[in-house]
Each structure stands twice: as C-alpha cells, then as structure tokens.
Scaffold this motif. Structure first.
Motif, PDB file in Angstrom:
ATOM      1  N   GLU A 233     -65.570 -85.291  40.542  1.00  0.00           N
ATOM      2  CA  GLU A 233     -64.397 -85.453  39.682  1.00  0.00           C
ATOM      3  C   GLU A 233     -63.115 -85.242  40.471  1.00  0.00           C
ATOM      4  O   GLU A 233     -62.133 -85.977  40.303  1.00  0.00           O
TER       5      GLU A 233
ATOM      6  N   THR B 116     -58.970 -82.258  37.708  1.00  0.00           N
ATOM      7  CA  THR B 116     -59.880 -82.449  36.591  1.00  0.00           C
ATOM      8  C   THR B 116     -59.224 -83.370  35.574  1.00  0.00           C
ATOM      9  O   THR B 116     -58.007 -83.351  35.381  1.00  0.00           O
TER      10      THR B 116
ATOM     11  N   GLU C  95     -59.449 -83.282  32.336  1.00  0.00           N
ATOM     12  CA  GLU C  95     -58.925 -82.598  31.163  1.00  0.00           C
ATOM     13  C   GLU C  95     -57.553 -81.979  31.413  1.00  0.00           C
ATOM     14  O   GLU C  95     -56.649 -82.091  30.578  1.00  0.00           O
ATOM     15  N   THR C  96     -57.366 -81.323  32.549  1.00  0.00           N
ATOM     16  CA  THR C  96     -56.065 -80.702  32.815  1.00  0.00           C
ATOM     17  C   THR C  96     -54.987 -81.758  33.039  1.00  0.00           C
ATOM     18  O   THR C  96     -53.826 -81.561  32.649  1.00  0.00           O
TER      19      THR C  96
ATOM     20  N   ARG D 213     -54.983 -84.736  31.585  1.00  0.00           N
ATOM     21  CA  ARG D 213     -54.714 -85.275  30.243  1.00  0.00           C
ATOM     22  C   ARG D 213     -53.797 -84.340  29.468  1.00  0.00           C
ATOM     23  O   ARG D 213     -52.834 -84.782  28.815  1.00  0.00           O
ATOM     24  N   ARG D 214     -54.076 -83.046  29.527  1.00  0.00           N
ATOM     25  CA  ARG D 214     -53.251 -82.083  28.791  1.00  0.00           C
ATOM     26  C   ARG D 214     -51.832 -82.022  29.334  1.00  0.00           C
ATOM     27  O   ARG D 214     -50.889 -81.734  28.589  1.00  0.00           O
TER      28      ARG D 214
ATOM     29  N   LYS E 253     -60.199 -88.231  25.851  1.00  0.00           N
ATOM     30  CA  LYS E 253     -60.789 -86.979  25.371  1.00  0.00           C
ATOM     31  C   LYS E 253     -62.168 -87.203  24.763  1.00  0.00           C
ATOM     32  O   LYS E 253     -63.073 -86.374  24.906  1.00  0.00           O
ATOM     33  N   GLN E 254     -62.349 -88.333  24.102  1.00  0.00           N
ATOM     34  CA  GLN E 254     -63.574 -88.580  23.346  1.00  0.00           C
ATOM     35  C   GLN E 254     -64.632 -89.374  24.110  1.00  0.00           C
ATOM     36  O   GLN E 254     -65.773 -89.473  23.650  1.00  0.00           O
TER      37      GLN E 254
ATOM     38  N   GLN F 183     -66.267 -91.717  31.905  1.00  0.00           N
ATOM     39  CA  GLN F 183     -65.050 -90.905  31.975  1.00  0.00           C
ATOM     40  C   GLN F 183     -64.100 -91.367  33.074  1.00  0.00           C
ATOM     41  O   GLN F 183     -62.885 -91.480  32.852  1.00  0.00           O
TER      42      GLN F 183
ATOM     43  N   TRP G  36     -60.427 -92.776  32.581  1.00  0.00           N
ATOM     44  CA  TRP G  36     -59.332 -92.050  33.235  1.00  0.00           C
ATOM     45  C   TRP G  36     -58.433 -93.019  33.982  1.00  0.00           C
ATOM     46  O   TRP G  36     -57.203 -92.891  33.925  1.00  0.00           O
TER      47      TRP G  36
END
Length: 257
Positions: free
Chosen positions: A89, A135, A137-138, A140-141, A199-200, A206, A210
C-alpha cells in the motif's frame, strides 16, 4: 532477483499466463515492482509493476493480489504477509503532485498574497498531510470535502468583513464570490462522492479506486485555481459591490474576462 532486497519466502498459488501455479516462491518488493520468483526446477519470475496492481487483501493468512492482467495471485505460508500488504500500500499509494499543472497558482498574475494563501490553505494543508501518508485511509481523510467547502465559505466571509462595514454590502459581495466559486464547490461535491466510493470499495479494487480518487483531487485543485483567477477582479475592484454589475456583464457567456 535484484540483490540487496529482502526475500520473503512464501507459497504461490493461482494462474499466470495460462499456467496453474502451486510453488514455493521468493518475494521481493521495491518502490517500482513486486517480484515473485518460483519453480526452482525451472526458475521463473513474475514481475508486477506497482501501477499494475488493482488491490491487495490479507485474510486468514493469505495475501491476494489483484492484477491488471486478470485474476489473482495468492501468497501464503508466511508470517510476514500482512506486513507485505502494508508495504504494498505504501509503494502504490504515493500521493501525486497536484500543483505543477496549475496556471494561476503561484504566478505573478495571480497576485500571491494573504488572500491567495487563505484561499488555497485548506487544499495545501490536505496535500501536505496526504504526501506524508502512505495509506489510502489517511489520504482520503485528509481531503475532507465538507471541511473544504466550509473553509471556502469562511474565507469569503473573512474577505467581506475586511472590505465592507455594511451587512448588505457584505452579503452582496459574498453572493458574488459564491457565484464565481460555483465550479470549485461542484468539484468538492464530486470529491465527496469519490471519497465515499474509495471508503466502500473492496480491497481487491482499492488501488484502482484510489487512483481514480486522486484524479478527482486533481480536478479540485484545478477548479480552485480557475476560480481564484476568476475572483481576482472581484477582490481587487475598488468599487466593491457597486462594480458587481459590470463584472457580471464582463463574465457573460463568450467573454474572455
């Protein structure tokens, strides 16, 4: 296999180039590719550029790799596979540059200064956080579209407060800026939808999702850049709200203003 890189022993299963695989293997990862050497009797190497990986999942001791060539390769029988998934990743999700292609950002014509810096602050802060992360997720946030919409609104209100004393003039000024900024607001809503999909999405898609999300981030930067250029006449017009009519006239369809 390149020398000097850690070789992770594992069991390789799956189908590759019409060949069914079930072999002991050695796995190496660098910034550009994942290499899997297998079949000691007739040595072969599968080289997977990280940009060809669609996703990777780790479950019940098995690392599953989804690749553009189709199908999946499965690695098992190693205690290091979960760590390899995190390293994958990090190798895939290197956040791309966002401002290199922008025309107004940082140019002399864009009048860099406090207004300029305030307008781009939320995007640049998010970019810095995403660049420091590896990552999905970080990253995206970091690009929270609701936070950016709110930042843009507060920025317009701040500009109005330092330019006008009267509440009516402030409201008119803000409304004009909101009209000019509509493409950026739309881009941020598109970013919100892309972030939800990211996210989903299932792990085996992924990385692919991304990459599409980073394209939406890029379009948000471009929209912010275009809007900034369009807002300069409004911000610099000494007539304030009284000049709004002429600015709207100059922005009529077909105008180059």
């Amino acid at each position: 296999m390149p020398a000097g890189e850690e070789v992770l022993p594992a069991r390789l299963r799956g189908v590759w180039q019409d060949r069914t695989l079930d072999d002991e293997a050695g796995v190496q990862l660098d910034a550009s590719a994942l290499r899997i050497a297998y079949n000691t009797a007739d040595p072969s190497v599968i080289e997977l550029p990280v940009n060809d990986l669609l996703g990777a999942t780790f479950q019940d001791g098995v690392l599953s790799l989804a690749v553009k060539a189709g199908g999946a390769l499965l690695l098992s029988d190693s205690s290091q596979l979960e760590g390899l998934r995190h390293r994958l990743e990090a190798a895939v999700c290197v956040f791309p540059a966002q401002t290199l292609s922008l025309r107004g950002f940082g140019s002399e014509r864009s009048l860099p200064g406090s207004d300029h810096d305030q307008w781009f602050d939320a995007l640049l802060t998010a970019r810095r956080q995403a660049e420091e992360s590896r990552t999905v997720e970080t990253q995206r946030r970091a690009f929270d579209s609701n936070r950016m919409v709110r930042h843009a609104q507060l920025t317009r209100e701040s500009w109005a407060s330092v330019r006008f004393e009267g509440a009516a003039d402030r409201r008119a000024f803000i409304a004009e800026l909101e009209d000019v900024a509509a493409p950026y607001t739309h881009a941020l809503r598109q970013l919100e939808h892309a972030a939800l999909r990211l996210k989903q999405v299932a792990g085996d898609r992924q990385y692919e999702t991304w990459r599409r999300w980073t394209g939406t981030v890029q379009r948000s930067f471009r929209a912010a850049d275009d809007v900034w250029t369009a807002m300069i006449p409004v911000l610099c017009d000494s007539r304030g709200a009284t000049g709004a009519f002429w600015r709207r006239l100059l922005r009529r369809p077909g105008s180059r203003a």
